[in-house]
Design an enzyme around this catalytic site. Structure first.
Site, PDB file in Angstrom:
ATOM      1  N   GLY A  76       0.205  -5.705 -10.037  1.00  0.00           N
ATOM      2  CA  GLY A  76      -0.981  -5.581  -9.197  1.00  0.00           C
ATOM      3  C   GLY A  76      -0.987  -4.233  -8.493  1.00  0.00           C
ATOM      4  O   GLY A  76       0.054  -3.580  -8.389  1.00  0.00           O
ATOM      5  N   GLN A  78      -3.033   1.805  -1.898  1.00  0.00           N
ATOM      6  CA  GLN A  78      -1.837   2.397  -2.513  1.00  0.00           C
ATOM      7  C   GLN A  78      -2.148   3.691  -3.258  1.00  0.00           C
ATOM      8  O   GLN A  78      -1.235   4.462  -3.551  1.00  0.00           O
ATOM      9  CB  GLN A  78      -1.185   1.405  -3.482  1.00  0.00           C
ATOM     10  N   CYS A 131       7.331  -3.533  -5.251  1.00  0.00           N
ATOM     11  CA  CYS A 131       5.998  -2.978  -4.989  1.00  0.00           C
ATOM     12  C   CYS A 131       6.005  -1.556  -5.529  1.00  0.00           C
ATOM     13  O   CYS A 131       7.005  -0.847  -5.379  1.00  0.00           O
ATOM     14  CB  CYS A 131       5.766  -2.981  -3.478  1.00  0.00           C
ATOM     15  N   LEU A 132       4.915  -1.124  -6.166  1.00  0.00           N
ATOM     16  CA  LEU A 132       4.881   0.235  -6.716  1.00  0.00           C
ATOM     17  C   LEU A 132       5.026   1.292  -5.612  1.00  0.00           C
ATOM     18  O   LEU A 132       5.392   2.426  -5.899  1.00  0.00           O
ATOM     19  CB  LEU A 132       3.593   0.461  -7.515  1.00  0.00           C
ATOM     20  N   HIS A 173       0.438 -10.807  -2.116  1.00  0.00           N
ATOM     21  CA  HIS A 173       1.031  -9.478  -1.943  1.00  0.00           C
ATOM     22  C   HIS A 173      -0.059  -8.396  -1.862  1.00  0.00           C
ATOM     23  O   HIS A 173      -0.059  -7.567  -0.948  1.00  0.00           O
ATOM     24  CB  HIS A 173       1.988  -9.207  -3.118  1.00  0.00           C
ATOM     25  N   GLU A 174      -0.993  -8.434  -2.819  1.00  0.00           N
ATOM     26  CA  GLU A 174      -2.038  -7.397  -2.860  1.00  0.00           C
ATOM     27  C   GLU A 174      -3.016  -7.551  -1.703  1.00  0.00           C
ATOM     28  O   GLU A 174      -3.464  -6.556  -1.115  1.00  0.00           O
ATOM     29  CB  GLU A 174      -2.792  -7.431  -4.193  1.00  0.00           C
ATOM     30  N   HIS A 226      -1.908  -5.827   1.382  1.00  0.00           N
ATOM     31  CA  HIS A 226      -2.069  -4.366   1.408  1.00  0.00           C
ATOM     32  C   HIS A 226      -3.377  -3.970   2.094  1.00  0.00           C
ATOM     33  O   HIS A 226      -3.465  -2.904   2.708  1.00  0.00           O
ATOM     34  CB  HIS A 226      -2.090  -3.797  -0.023  1.00  0.00           C
TER      35      HIS A 226
END
Ligand code: ZN
Length: 184
Positions: A46, A51, A93-94, A137-138, A141
Site C-alpha cells: 500500500g 508518503q 512501511c515504505l 495502516h494506510e 498515514h
C-alpha cells in the site's frame, strides 16, 4: 508512468494531517497512477499520498497474495466506520526502509470511501487479513499516524529504528491501546 520519491521517516509532511479531496479531477487521477507506479516499483502492499509528499486523503492498496489474488484498490476520503477485535501484525512501511516491528490492529473493519471513478463504496474486511491491516495502516498515514505509534514493544521498536539509521520513536505519539493488547 511516474515513480515518485518516497519520503522517509523524519520528513515533517509524514506527520501532517491530509486534506479531503473534493473532486476526482485529472490531477487526482494522475496522483493515483503515481501512487500505484511508486508502490509497485518498491514492491509495497500500500502507499498513501503523504508518503510521496502530497497531503491529500488518498491511498492505494494491492493486497494480493499467492493464495488470494485481489484487485488493486483506491481509497479516497476513507473513513473506518466500524472496528472490532485485535490482532498482532508484523508491519513495515515504505517510509521506513527495512524496519519491521509488531503492532496491534483491529481484526475486523468496515470502511467507506470513494473510488477512482468518484463512486462511494463500503467494504467490510474480517479476520485480520493483510487487506484489513493494510487499510488501517494506510488510513493512519492520512492523519499523520505511523505504524510505529501502534507498536507492541517500544524498546524493541526503538532498537529496530536505530539499526536502520532512522530517527527515534516519538513517545508522545504512542497510542494507548492497552485494551486492544489485552485481547491478543
Ligand atoms: Zn506506511
Amino acid at each position: 508512468m511516474s515513480i515518485k520519491k518516497v519520503l522517509h521517516y523524519g520528513e515533517p509532511s509524514l506527520r501532517e494531517p491530509s486534506k479531503e479531496v473534493h473532486k476526482v479531477s485529472k490531477k487526482i487521477t494522475e496522483l493515483i497512477r503515481d501512487l500505484f507506479d511508486t508502490m509497485y516499483a518498491q514492491n509495497g502492499v500500500g502507499l498513501a499520498a503523504p508518503q510521496i509528499g502530497v497531503n491529500l486523503r488518498v491511498f492505494v492498496i494491492d493486497a494480493s497474495t499467492n493464495e488470494e489474488p485481489l484487485e488493486p484498490m483506491v481509497f479516497i476520503n476513507p473513513k473506518i466506520i466500524k472496528k472490532s477485535g485485535a490482532v498482532k501484525s508484523n508491519e513495515g512501511c515504505l517510509s521506513f526502509p527495512d524496519a519491521y516491528t509488531d503492532v496491534v490492529r483491529y481484526e475486523n473493519i468496515m470502511v467507506k470511501a470513494i473510488n477512482e471513478n468518484g463512486k462511494p463504496f463500503v467494504m467490510e474486511v474480517k479476520g485480520g487479513n493483510l487487506l484489513a491491516r493494510a487499510i488501517q495502516h494506510e488510513n493512519d498515514h492520512l492523519d499523520g499516524i505511523l505504524f510505529i505509534d501502534h507498536c507492541l514493544n517500544r524498546f524493541e521498536t526503538q532498537e529496530v529504528l536505530k539499526k536502520y539509521n532512522l530517527p527515534d520513536l516519538d513517545p508522545d505519539m504512542l497510542i494507548d491501546e492497552e485494551e486492544m493488547k489485552s485481547q491478543l
